[in-house]
Enzyme design. Structure first.
Site, PDB file in Angstrom:
ATOM      1  N   HIS A 459     106.880  54.319  23.426  1.00 27.63           N
ATOM      2  CA  HIS A 459     106.851  55.437  24.364  1.00 27.63           C
ATOM      3  C   HIS A 459     106.679  56.758  23.633  1.00 27.63           C
ATOM      4  CE1 HIS A 459     109.066  53.003  27.699  1.00 27.63           C
ATOM      5  NE2 HIS A 459     107.785  52.769  27.663  1.00 27.63           N
ATOM      6  N   ARG A 566      84.548  52.477  38.647  1.00 28.30           N
ATOM      7  CA  ARG A 566      85.224  51.197  38.858  1.00 28.30           C
ATOM      8  C   ARG A 566      85.805  51.186  40.271  1.00 28.30           C
ATOM      9  NH1 ARG A 566      87.019  53.347  33.970  1.00 28.30           N
ATOM     10  NH2 ARG A 566      86.281  52.275  32.107  1.00 28.30           N
ATOM     11  N   ARG A 602      79.991  50.379  40.270  1.00 25.15           N
ATOM     12  CA  ARG A 602      80.059  48.941  39.996  1.00 25.15           C
ATOM     13  C   ARG A 602      80.730  48.221  41.162  1.00 25.15           C
ATOM     14  NH1 ARG A 602      83.419  47.133  34.860  1.00 25.15           N
ATOM     15  NH2 ARG A 602      85.154  47.503  36.295  1.00 25.15           N
ATOM     16  N   GLU A 696      77.403  42.065  29.807  1.00 25.88           N
ATOM     17  CA  GLU A 696      78.736  41.928  29.212  1.00 25.88           C
ATOM     18  C   GLU A 696      79.051  40.500  28.789  1.00 25.88           C
ATOM     19  OE1 GLU A 696      81.647  43.203  32.112  1.00 25.88           O
ATOM     20  OE2 GLU A 696      80.323  42.635  33.748  1.00 25.88           O
ATOM     21  N   ASP A 720      83.859  43.677  27.003  1.00 27.36           N
ATOM     22  CA  ASP A 720      83.779  42.241  27.280  1.00 27.36           C
ATOM     23  C   ASP A 720      82.737  41.553  26.408  1.00 27.36           C
ATOM     24  OD1 ASP A 720      85.743  41.511  29.162  1.00 27.36           O
ATOM     25  OD2 ASP A 720      84.654  42.502  30.758  1.00 27.36           O
ATOM     26  N   ARG A 730      90.393  40.492  23.334  1.00 27.06           N
ATOM     27  CA  ARG A 730      90.622  41.873  22.888  1.00 27.06           C
ATOM     28  C   ARG A 730      92.028  42.355  23.182  1.00 27.06           C
ATOM     29  NH1 ARG A 730      88.962  45.338  27.566  1.00 27.06           N
ATOM     30  NH2 ARG A 730      88.075  43.992  29.146  1.00 27.06           N
ATOM     31  N   CYS A 767      78.454  51.569  28.701  1.00 20.69           N
ATOM     32  CA  CYS A 767      79.628  52.136  29.375  1.00 20.69           C
ATOM     33  C   CYS A 767      80.935  51.601  28.798  1.00 20.69           C
ATOM     34  CB  CYS A 767      79.579  51.875  30.875  1.00 20.69           C
ATOM     35  SG  CYS A 767      79.496  50.114  31.310  1.00 20.69           S
TER      36      CYS A 767
END
Length: 837
Positions: A459, A566, A602, A696, A720, A730, A767
Site C-alpha cells: 500500500h 474497454r 472494443r 492478441e 495478451d 503475465r 493498444c
C-alpha cells in the site's frame, strides 16, 4: 431452535497447561479463523466431553470430534496439530455420530508417544465453531485437570430475536473463483465484510475445510485464500439469496487498481557489491538527493501492571474512537479528491480497526492484567505473525497495514506527537513505513523514502507512486546503520541508494532534476499538436480509456483519439445486463467527450476469468484459453447484437470504430461483418462504421494478411499476445518480469502483422502496454505501426519521443532486432540506438 441464551460452563476435556488461541503454534487456529475458544497442552491420553450434548461430527482420521451442546453451541475438540496427516494411526474414537454423550464421558483415546513423535504439536483445541451466536470467556489460564471449569459460554449480542430472524431464514450456498490479485488480503477482505454487513443474513466463507465469518477481516485473511482459488460461500437469513449474490459478485471482481498492479513484492536482497551503494527495488520512480533521516517505531515502556481493568478498557476504546475519526476524515478527503487508491487503503484500515479478532484479543489481555497499550500492541503482533506464517508474500506485506494501526493507536494512548521531526527535502530511512506515515511525510515535503523491507505491491508503494514520491524498498538491514544527516542520492529508477555522493554527483542530480522538469514542461506544451517523425510521417497517439471521464482526461492531455474503449465497465458490478439505450448513451458520451476525434470501441471482452453474474458460465481450468471475447459472442450472440445495435446508433457514425477481441480466424470476422450489415439495414442505415480486429493471439498475427483483406484496421494487444506467444501467464508472480513484449518472437509477429496489413492498405495500431514504453516507440514505428494508444498521462511523452525519430532509420534498425536472441538483448540494443532522455 436451541435456547442459545442459556449460559454454559465447559469443563476441561484434557489435563495440562492452558493456552489462549493466540499462543497456539498454528496460523489458522491462532487467527481465530475456526472460531473462538481455548487450548490445552495435554498430559493425559484421553479426551473427555466438556459438557452434555450430541455428537454431530467425527473426523474420519479419528483426531477430532464435534459436539452440539444443549444450548446450541457447536464445539470442535481437536487433538493435536496436523494430526489429520496421521490418517487415524494412534487414535481410537470411542463415540459415533448421532450419539448422546454426558459431561465427562470419554470421546477418544490416543497413543501419546506415537502421536507426539509424528505430529507438529500435541496442543489441543476446544473451539466454538458457530461463534457468531456465542462468546467464550476463559475461567482459568493456568493448568487444569479433566473436569475442572475451563470456559464460560454466553450468548452474544445482538438480541435473541435478531439471531432467530437470521437462523430461521433459508440457507443458500454458492461457489466462486477468487479474482483478487494475491488472494484475499486486507482490502478485498474489507470489501467483502462491507458487502456482508449490508444484509441481515449471516455469511461465511469455506475454504479447504476451514470457515470464517464474513464479519471478520482477520478471520477471512486467516483462511489464506489464494488468487483463483475456488471458495464456497454460505448465507443464512431472511435475505440470504441477495446476500449470496452480492458476495459472489464481490469475490469474483478484482479491485480496480489490481488491473495495473506492478511486479510482486520481494524480500530484502543483496546484489553484486558496489562500494558506497545499497541496492533495492523501485517502488516509485524518481531521482533525488538530500540528507538521510531515520524514523524509528514507537518503543513501549515497561508494563508496571496492577491496572484497573475498566480504566484500561475505556482508554483503549477512547483511543480506537479517536483513530477511527482520523481515518474517516482521511477517507472523506480521499473521496473528495477522487484518490481511489487512498480510499481503498483506508477503507480497509477502518474495517481492521473494528475487527472482532483484534478487539477480543486486546480486551482479553486487558482482563488478564495488561495495560491498554501493551494489550493492543500484542494483539497486532500476534496477527502480524499469523499473516507472515501463511506462506503468502502479499499477505505478509499486508501485515504492514496492521502495524500502521498499531502505531496510530499507540500514539494516542502514549500521547506522542503525530508530526514527525523531519525537515522538508529529507530522504527518510525506515524499517518499513505505514500508509498513514507516508501521507504525513508527503505533507511535510520530504524528497523521498527508502526502507529495509517492503515490496513494490505494498500500500505504501501504491501511495508513493500516486504522490510522485521516489521510493526504494528491500534495501536490507545496512540501511539503518547509516549516519543520520549524511547527504545521499536516491536513484529509485536505478534501484540505488548512493551513500557517499561527491559534490560533483550532487550537482549532477540537481542538474538532471532541472532538465527533467524543463523537458516535462516542453512536452506538455506540445501535447496538443500532431506527432510527426523527422521525415514527416504522422503517428497518431491515442488513449486507452474505460469511461467518459477517462475520455475527457485524454482529450485534455492531447490525445488524437481513443485507441481503445474497454466496454466491460458497462457490464460488470451489476446484476443485469445494460440495455441497448443505456449502452448507446454511454458510447455517445465518450464520443461527445472526444470532440471531433475518432473513438475505437472494443466489443465486450468478458468470460473465462471475468465472469458476469447474469451470464453463468462453467468454471474453466485455463480461463485465458477459454470463452473470451468473440468466442463468448458466438455462444451468446444476443449480447453482441444488442451492443452492435447500440454502437450503430451513435452519431456521427464515421467517428465510431468497432474493434473485435480474441479473433483467431477469418470466418469469425466475416460473420460479425455480416451481422453488422444486417443490423444496420434493419435500422435503415446506409453508412457503416469501420470494423477492426485485435491481434492478441499468435494465430491472428500469422493470418494478418487474410484478416486485413476484410478488416478496416488491425490493433495489436501486446499484453495478451505476449503471454500467448511466450506461454507465460503475465499475472504469475514468478514469471511476470519475463513476459516482455520486446521479445524477438513478439517483434516478429508484430512485423508480420504490419506487413500483412500493408498489402491491403490497412493501418496498424498498438493498444497494449508496449505502446506506453518510450524505449519501444522507435521499434514499433520501424516495424510499421502508425498508431499508439497509451494512458492519458503519457501522451505528451510519447508524442515527444515520436518527433525525435526517423522512420527509415527505425525500419533498418528494427529489422536487425528480429535476429536477436532475447528481450534483454533487444532492450540493450534499443538503449544503444535510441537512448532515452
Amino acid at each position: 431452535m436451541p435456547n442459545n441464551n442459556k449460559e454454559l460452563i465447559l469443563s476441561a476435556p484434557l489435563s495440562g497447561p492452558v493456552l489462549t488461541l493466540a499462543n497456539v503454534p498454528d496460523a489458522v487456529f491462532a487467527s481465530g479463523a475456526m472460531g473462538d475458544g481455548i487450548a490445552i497442552d495435554p498430559l493425559n491420553d484421553t479426551l473427555y466431553a466438556p459438557c452434555a450434548g450430541e455428537v454431530i461430527h467425527v473426523a474420519r482420521s479419528g483426531h477430532a470430534v464435534t459436539l452440539r451442546a444443549d444450548n446450541g453451541a457447536e464445539l470442535l475438540l481437536h487433538l493435536g496439530l496436523d494430526t489429520v496427516e496421521l490418517q487415524g494411526e494412534g487414535f481410537s474414537m470411542l463415540v459415533k455420530e448421532g450419539a448422546r454423550v454426558s459431561n465427562g464421558q470419554p470421546l477418544l483415546r490416543y497413543d501419546v508417544d506415537k502421536v507426539a513423535l509424528r505430529c507438529k504439536s500435541l496442543v489441543s483445541l476446544l473451539v466454538i465453531t458457530n461463534g457468531e451466536h456465542f462468546q467464550a470467556r476463559p475461567i482459568t489460564l493456568k493448568g487444569v485437570k479433566v473436569g475442572e471449569p475451563l470456559l464460560h459460554v454466553v450468548a452474544k449480542t445482538p438480541a435473541e430475536t435478531q439471531d432467530e430472524e437470521q437462523a430461521v431464514g433459508i440457507e443458500v450456498f454458492g461457489q466462486v473463483r477468487i479474482a483478487h490479485r494475491g488472494g484475499l488480503h486486507a482490502r478485498p477482505a474489507a470489501l467483502i465484510r462491507q458487502t456482508a454487513q449490508g444484509f441481515k443474513s449471516r455469511s461465511q466463507l469455506h475454504f479447504q475445510g476451514k470457515t470464517a465469518s464474513c464479519d471478520s477481516v482477520m478471520g477471512m485473511m486467516g483462511l489464506a485464500i489464494t488468487e483463483q482459488a475456488e471458495v464456497h460461500v454460505s448465507c443464512r437469513g431472511s435475505d440470504a439469496e441477495a446476500a449470496l449474490h452480492a458476495l459472489l459478485s464481490t469475490l469474483s471482481t478484482a479491485l480496480a487498481e489490481e488491473a495495473h498492479a506492478v511486479a510482486p513484492a520481494v524480500k530484502a536482497q543483496h546484489r553484486s557489491a558496489e562500494a558506497g551503494v545499497l541496492h533495492g527495488v523501485c517502488a516509485a520512480p524518481g531521482l533525488v538527493a538530500g540528507p538521510l533521516v531515520r524514523l524509528d517505531g514507537i518503543q513501549l515502556p515497561e508494563d508496571a501492571g496492577r491496572h484497573n481493568v475498566e480504566e484500561q478498557r475505556q482508554q483503549l476504546n477512547s483511543a480506537l474512537g479517536h483513530v477511527r475519526r482520523e481515518i474517516q476524515l482521511t477517507l472523506e478527503n480521499a473521496k473528495a479528491r477522487r484518490h481511489r487508491d487512498e480510499e481503498a487503503i483506508f477503507s480497509a484500515h477502518l474495517a481492521l480497526l473494528e475487527d472482532p479478532i483484534l478487539l477480543d484479543a486486546a480486551h482479553l489481555a486487558i482482563d488478564q492484567g495488561s495495560a491498554a497499550s501493551h494489550a493492543w500492541s500484542r494483539s497486532i503482533d500476534v496477527q502480524c505473525k499469523v499473516l507472515q506464517q501463511l506462506g503468502s508474500t502479499l499477505l505478509a506485506e499486508r501485515a504492514n497495514d496492521l502495524r500502521d494501526l498499531r502505531q496510530r493507536v499507540l500514539r494516542v494512548l502514549l500521547g506522542e506527537a503525530w508530526q514527525f521531526d523531519v525537515p522538508a527535502g529529507a530522504i527518510v530511512a525506515a524499517q518499513e513505513l505505514t500508509p498513514s506515515e507516508l501521507l504525513q511525510l508527503c505533507a511535510q515535503g520530504v524528497a523521498g523514502v527508502c526502507m529495509v523491507e517492503g515490496g513494490a505491491t505494498s500500500h505504501v508503494a501504491i501511495l508513493a507512486r500516486g504522490k510522485g514520491l521516489p521510493c526504494l524498498v528491500a534495501l536490507g538491514d545496512a540501511l539503518l546503520v547509516q549516519t543520520p544527516g549524511q547527504s545521499v542520492v536516491l536513484d529509485a529508477d536505478g534501484g540505488r541508494l548512493e551513500l557517499a555522493p561527491t559534490a560533483e554527483r550532487l550537482a549532477q542530480v540537481q542538474q538532471e532534476q532541472r532538465r527533467r522538469a524543463t523537458q516535462h514542461a516542453q512536452q506538455e506544451a506540445l501535447a496538443h499538436t500532431s506527432a510527426h517523425t523527422r521525415d514527416g510521417v504522422n503517428i497518431e497517439v491515442a488513449a486507452n480509456v474505460a469511461s467518459r471521464s477517462d475520455a475527457a482526461q485524454a482529450l485534455a492531455s492531447g490525445a488524437d483519439g481513443v485507441g481503445l474503449l474497454r466496454t466491460e465497465f458497462l457490464f460488470v458490478d451489476r446484476h443485469t445486463a445494460p440495455d441497448e439505450e443505456e449502452q448507446r448513451q454511454a458510447y455517445q458520451a465518450v464520443l461527445d467527450a472526444m470532440g471531433d476525434k475518432p473513438v475505437i470501441i472494443r466489443t465486450i471482452d468478458v468470460g473465462g476469468d471475468k465472469q458476469l453474474d447474469y451470464l453463468p458460465l462453467p468454471a474453466e481450468a485455463n480461463p485465458v484459453l477459454g470463452l473470451r471475447g468473440i468466442r463468448l459472442a458466438q455462444l451468446r450472440p444476443e449480447l453482441l447484437d444488442q451492443q452492435l445495435r447500440a454502437l450503430l446508433q451513435t452519431r456521427p457514425l464515421q467517428r465510431c470504430r468497432i474493434l473485435l477481441p480474441m479473433v483467431t480466424e477469418v470466418d469469425e470476422l466475416l460473420h460479425i461483418r455480416q451481422r453488422l450489415d444486417t443490423l444496420a439495414s434493419e435500422l435503415g442505415l446506409s453508412e457503416r462504421p469501420q470494423l477492426g480486429v485485435m491481434i492478441e493471439v499468435p494465430a491472428a498475427a500469422l493470418l494478418a494478411e487474410q484478416l486485413a483483406e476484410h478488416a478496416d484496421f488491425l490493433s495489436i494487444g501486446t499484453n495478451d499476445l505476449s503471454q500467448y506467444t511466450l506461454a507465460m501467464d503475465r499475472d504469475h508472480a514468478g514469471l511476470a518480469a519475463r513476459v516482455d513484449a520486446l521479445h524477438p518472437a513478439l517483434l516478429r509477429l508484430i512485423a508480420q502483422t504490419c506487413a500483412g496489413a500493408a498489402k491491403h492498405g490497412r493501418w496498424v495500431g498498438v493498444c497494449g502496454a508496449l505502446a506506453c514504453d518510450p524505449l519501444a516507440t522507435p521499434v514499433l514505428i520501424g516495424l510499421g505501426v502508425r498508431e499508439l494508444s497509451v494512458s492519458p498521462p503519457q501522451i505528451a511523452e510519447i508524442k515527444a519521443r515520436v518527433r525525435q525519430l526517423d522512420t527509415v532509420k527505425c525500419a533498418c534498425l528494427s529489422a536487425e532486432l528480429l535476429n536477436l536472441g532475447s528481450a534483454a538483448a533487444v532492450r540493450r540494443a534499443c538503449h544503444q540506438h535510441w537512448p532515452l532522455g
